[in-house]
Write a protein that holds these residues in place. Structure first.
Motif, PDB file in Angstrom:
ATOM      1  N   GLU A 257      24.034 -28.301  24.025  1.00  0.00           N
ATOM      2  CA  GLU A 257      23.476 -28.279  22.666  1.00  0.00           C
ATOM      3  C   GLU A 257      23.037 -29.674  22.250  1.00  0.00           C
ATOM      4  N   LEU A 258      23.868 -30.651  22.535  1.00  0.00           N
ATOM      5  CA  LEU A 258      23.543 -32.033  22.185  1.00  0.00           C
ATOM      6  C   LEU A 258      22.293 -32.503  22.924  1.00  0.00           C
ATOM      7  N   ASP A 259      22.244 -32.125  24.186  1.00  0.00           N
ATOM      8  CA  ASP A 259      21.131 -32.533  25.030  1.00  0.00           C
ATOM      9  C   ASP A 259      19.828 -31.928  24.511  1.00  0.00           C
ATOM     10  N   ALA A 260      19.920 -30.676  24.064  1.00  0.00           N
ATOM     11  CA  ALA A 260      18.723 -29.995  23.596  1.00  0.00           C
ATOM     12  C   ALA A 260      18.302 -30.483  22.218  1.00  0.00           C
ATOM     13  N   ASN A 261      19.266 -30.971  21.450  1.00  0.00           N
ATOM     14  CA  ASN A 261      18.930 -31.400  20.104  1.00  0.00           C
ATOM     15  C   ASN A 261      19.540 -32.775  19.830  1.00  0.00           C
ATOM     16  N   ARG A 262      18.812 -33.790  20.285  1.00  0.00           N
ATOM     17  CA  ARG A 262      19.381 -35.144  20.241  1.00  0.00           C
ATOM     18  C   ARG A 262      19.397 -35.755  18.853  1.00  0.00           C
ATOM     19  N   SER A 263      18.825 -35.050  17.896  1.00  0.00           N
ATOM     20  CA  SER A 263      18.781 -35.634  16.557  1.00  0.00           C
ATOM     21  C   SER A 263      20.171 -35.726  15.939  1.00  0.00           C
ATOM     22  N   HIS A 264      21.168 -35.048  16.573  1.00  0.00           N
ATOM     23  CA  HIS A 264      22.527 -35.164  16.043  1.00  0.00           C
ATOM     24  C   HIS A 264      23.293 -36.327  16.656  1.00  0.00           C
ATOM     25  N   ILE A 265      22.648 -37.033  17.586  1.00  0.00           N
ATOM     26  CA  ILE A 265      23.342 -38.141  18.237  1.00  0.00           C
ATOM     27  C   ILE A 265      23.007 -39.454  17.518  1.00  0.00           C
ATOM     28  N   TYR A 266      24.048 -40.181  17.182  1.00  0.00           N
ATOM     29  CA  TYR A 266      23.846 -41.473  16.516  1.00  0.00           C
ATOM     30  C   TYR A 266      23.743 -42.552  17.595  1.00  0.00           C
ATOM     31  N   GLY A 267      22.517 -42.958  17.867  1.00  0.00           N
ATOM     32  CA  GLY A 267      22.301 -44.054  18.792  1.00  0.00           C
ATOM     33  C   GLY A 267      21.793 -45.219  17.962  1.00  0.00           C
ATOM     34  N   GLU A 268      20.486 -45.324  17.912  1.00  0.00           N
ATOM     35  CA  GLU A 268      19.854 -46.383  17.115  1.00  0.00           C
ATOM     36  C   GLU A 268      19.821 -46.005  15.631  1.00  0.00           C
ATOM     37  N   TYR A 269      19.452 -44.745  15.375  1.00  0.00           N
ATOM     38  CA  TYR A 269      19.256 -44.329  13.981  1.00  0.00           C
ATOM     39  C   TYR A 269      20.309 -43.301  13.565  1.00  0.00           C
ATOM     40  N   GLU A 270      20.724 -43.417  12.333  1.00  0.00           N
ATOM     41  CA  GLU A 270      21.740 -42.491  11.857  1.00  0.00           C
ATOM     42  C   GLU A 270      21.130 -41.117  11.592  1.00  0.00           C
ATOM     43  N   PRO A 271      21.667 -40.086  12.195  1.00  0.00           N
ATOM     44  CA  PRO A 271      21.143 -38.740  11.947  1.00  0.00           C
ATOM     45  C   PRO A 271      21.362 -38.369  10.486  1.00  0.00           C
ATOM     46  N   ASN A 272      20.432 -37.656   9.895  1.00  0.00           N
ATOM     47  CA  ASN A 272      20.635 -37.247   8.507  1.00  0.00           C
ATOM     48  C   ASN A 272      21.046 -35.779   8.400  1.00  0.00           C
TER      49      ASN A 272
END
Ligand SMILES: Nc1ncnc2c1ncn2[C@@H]1O[C@H](COP(=O)(O)OP(=O)(O)OP(=O)(O)O)[C@@H](O)[C@H]1O
Ligand SMILES: [Mg+2]
Length: 545
Positions: A446-461
């Motif tokens: 799920e994470l792989d398919a939807n990376r917008s939930h991963i906090y890397g550079e930018y904080e997910p909203n």
């Protein structure tokens, strides 16, 4: 039916003073003025006393005659002693009502004093009562009084039709080339020996596409003990009804069709647990104290989906032997037609004979089960869940060997060796037996398919599910707990012990979480083991910051 027949049955009983009968109606002499008082259109006789030794309560057999019919009801003692319950006997056809309830109570009481009743031992279930085994077609000092309609239907279904040889040739032999079909059938026999070998109850679940023959195989399982149409019912029922049925059958297999029809598939997990524990809840009832219900048996289920699909815990997997991808190879329609007809013609005899022969020869097999168990536990390797299933699996294979020996003369030849391969296929096929690992893979997919939930550079909203930095991938504990719900504790513990997540120390205790700071914020996280990510082919590191 004539009144004479009824009279024959009750002629030894006396009507207690001041009551008397006239034209098969009940009257009483009024003690004050000597008048005759009409009490009831029927004359009830208490003809037998049943002593339920397990529940420690007394029941009476009540008989009366009305409209050319003999009524015969078994009722708890309280039904003859409280006004409300005496009135309720009207539902069974007795002419009791608000007016005559009190005199009837007096009548029953005096009747019991005047007449010495035959006592008989009753039980509310079949299977084991202490060390005694009850099969409805075997002589026994116990009389089985089923608590309800559903149980009565089962009791009536446990019957014999056709010969043992006929069953072997027409019902069992057609399954010889299909170990996935044979296994649940042997489990149906094995069920009655679970108590003797002190095994916990287990679910044997058959899953596969529609029309693959699951229900047909279930009918064969039922035909070991009785008439399949009466023995099997649908999964469309409540947890309590399942508990009561398991308790009634006690040692006999519980066979319910089609998990797809379950009211609430979420309840399936609870049902698996409840069944696997072998005890129902203690429940008070109007008929007095109802003891804890219990059973030690096999529950055979079918469905298009593996029953474990509906569950989310390691615990369920240890209580289920999942027979998945069920199918028959190269079978034409007339194969199924014949099998479906044969099970309606040959049933019950083989089960009854099995019990008789086992009783005489059980010692001969002593020690054999232990060897098989060791063999299958070794096959299961380090997979704990499979090791737990291995015990039950080995037992069912053992019973297959027993059948081959006990019915050698009738020509049973179950190909036992096929079960070794089936077990290995199950170990590798069945990803559900290692539920925790698969849940983690799902989460990562799920994470792989939807990376917008991963906090890397930018904080997910839209919610932070994970954090990626140069040290690896961290799942936020908050997200994991929400995602796993009630099973969170158990699954996280399994991840940690299987080293899918990294073990941390907190005040000397082993835990799976730690606090990390990312972009000046602190998060409580569980780190996914880098080796696990690589092994499963995930790569989140391109977002490395
Ligand atoms: N009473 C019957 N007489 C003849 N053929 C039957 C009978 N019952 C089922 N069949 C056939 O046997 C085959 C297997 O049916 P069965 O009901 O056992 O499959 P199933 O796997 O339980 O399917 P489903 O998932 O739809 O419940 C089907 O081709 C069906 O048409
Ligand atoms: Mg079916």
């Amino acid at each position: 039916m004539t009144y004479e027949t009824f009279f024959e049955e009750v002629k030894g009983f006396g009507i207690p003073d001041p009551f008397f009968t006239k034209e098969n109606k009940l009257y009483k002499i009024n003690s004050k003025n000597g008048d005759e008082e009409f009490i009831s259109r029927h004359v009830p006789y208490i003809t037998m006393c049943f002593d339920d030794i397990e529940r420690n309560n007394i029941q009476y057999e009540l008989k009366w005659f009305n409209d050319d019919k003999i009524y015969n009801e078994v009722v708890p003692a309280t039904a003859l002693a409280t006004k409300r319950e005496v009135i309720e006997l009207a539902n069974k056809g007795l002419s009791s009502n608000d007016r005559n309830a009190r005199p009837l109570i007096e009548y029953f009481d005096l009747f019991l004093e005047k007449n010495k009743l035959k006592r008989s031992l009753v039980v509310s279930h079949i299977g084991y009562v202490g060390n005694h085994f009850i099969h409805p077609q075997m002589e026994s000092k116990f009389r089985v009084v089923p608590p309800d309609e559903g149980e009565l239907q089962r009791l009536r279904a446990v019957q014999c039709s056709g010969s043992v040889e006929g069953w072997i040739k027409n019902v069992l032999e057609p399954l010889y080339d299909n170990p996935k079909a044979l296994f649940p059938v042997i489990a149906s026999f094995a069920s009655v020996l679970f108590k003797e070998y002190d095994l916990t109850p287990i679910v044997v679940d058959i899953s596969g596409i529609s029309s693959s023959g699951k229900t047909t195989v279930q009918k064969v399982c039922a035909s070991v003990w009785g008439m399949p149409s009466g023995y099997i019912s649908s999964m469309l029922t409540t947890k309590i009804a399942i508990e009561r049925m398991a308790s009634f059958l006690n040692a006999f297999p519980l066979i319910l069709d089609d998990t797809n029809t379950a009211h609430d598939t979420k309840a399936l997990q609870q049902i698996i647990y409840m069944f696997g524990n072998g005890t129902g809840k203690m429940r008070g009832s109007l008929e007095g104290s109802r003891g804890t219900s219990s059973w030690q048996s096999v529950f055979i289920t079918t469905g298009e989906n593996n029953i474990l699909e509906y569950t989310n815990s390691q615990g369920s997997a240890a209580r289920v032997i999942p027979i998945t991808n069920f199918k028959f190879v190269n079978k034409k329609a007339d194969y199924f037609t014949a099998l479906n007809q044969n099970v309606e013609q040959y049933y019950g005899s083989v089960g009854l004979e099995f019990l008789k022969r086992w009783k005489h020869h059980s010692k001969r097999f002593y020690g054999r089960f232990k060897k098989l168990m060791e063999f299958y536990q070794e096959d299961a390797g380090s997979n704990n869940v499979m090791r737990r299933i291995a015990l039950h699996y080995a037992f069912i294979v053992f019973v297959g060997e027993v059948l081959n020996e006990l019915f050698r003369e009738e020509g049973i030849k179950i190909p036992i060796n096929d079960f070794t391969e089936l077990f290995l296929t199950m170990c590798s096929d069945n990803d559900h037996v290692d539920r925790a690992k698969n849940v983690l893979i799902e989460v990562l997919e799920e994470l792989d398919a939807n990376r917008s939930h991963i906090y890397g550079e930018y904080e997910p909203n839209n919610g932070i599910h994970a954090i990626v930095n140069c040290n690896g991938l961290f799942l936020t504990v908050d997200y994991v707990n929400k995602r796993l719900g009630v099973d969170a504790k158990q699954i996280r513990e399994a991840w940690k012990t299987q080293q899918h997540t990294v073990e941390q120390k907190n005040k000397g205790k082993s835990v799976d979480y730690k606090n990390i700071t990312h972009k000046k914020q602190t998060f409580r996280v569980a780190q996914v083991n880098q080796d696990f990510l690589e092994e499963q082919g995930f790569n989140f590191s391109r977002n490395c910051f």
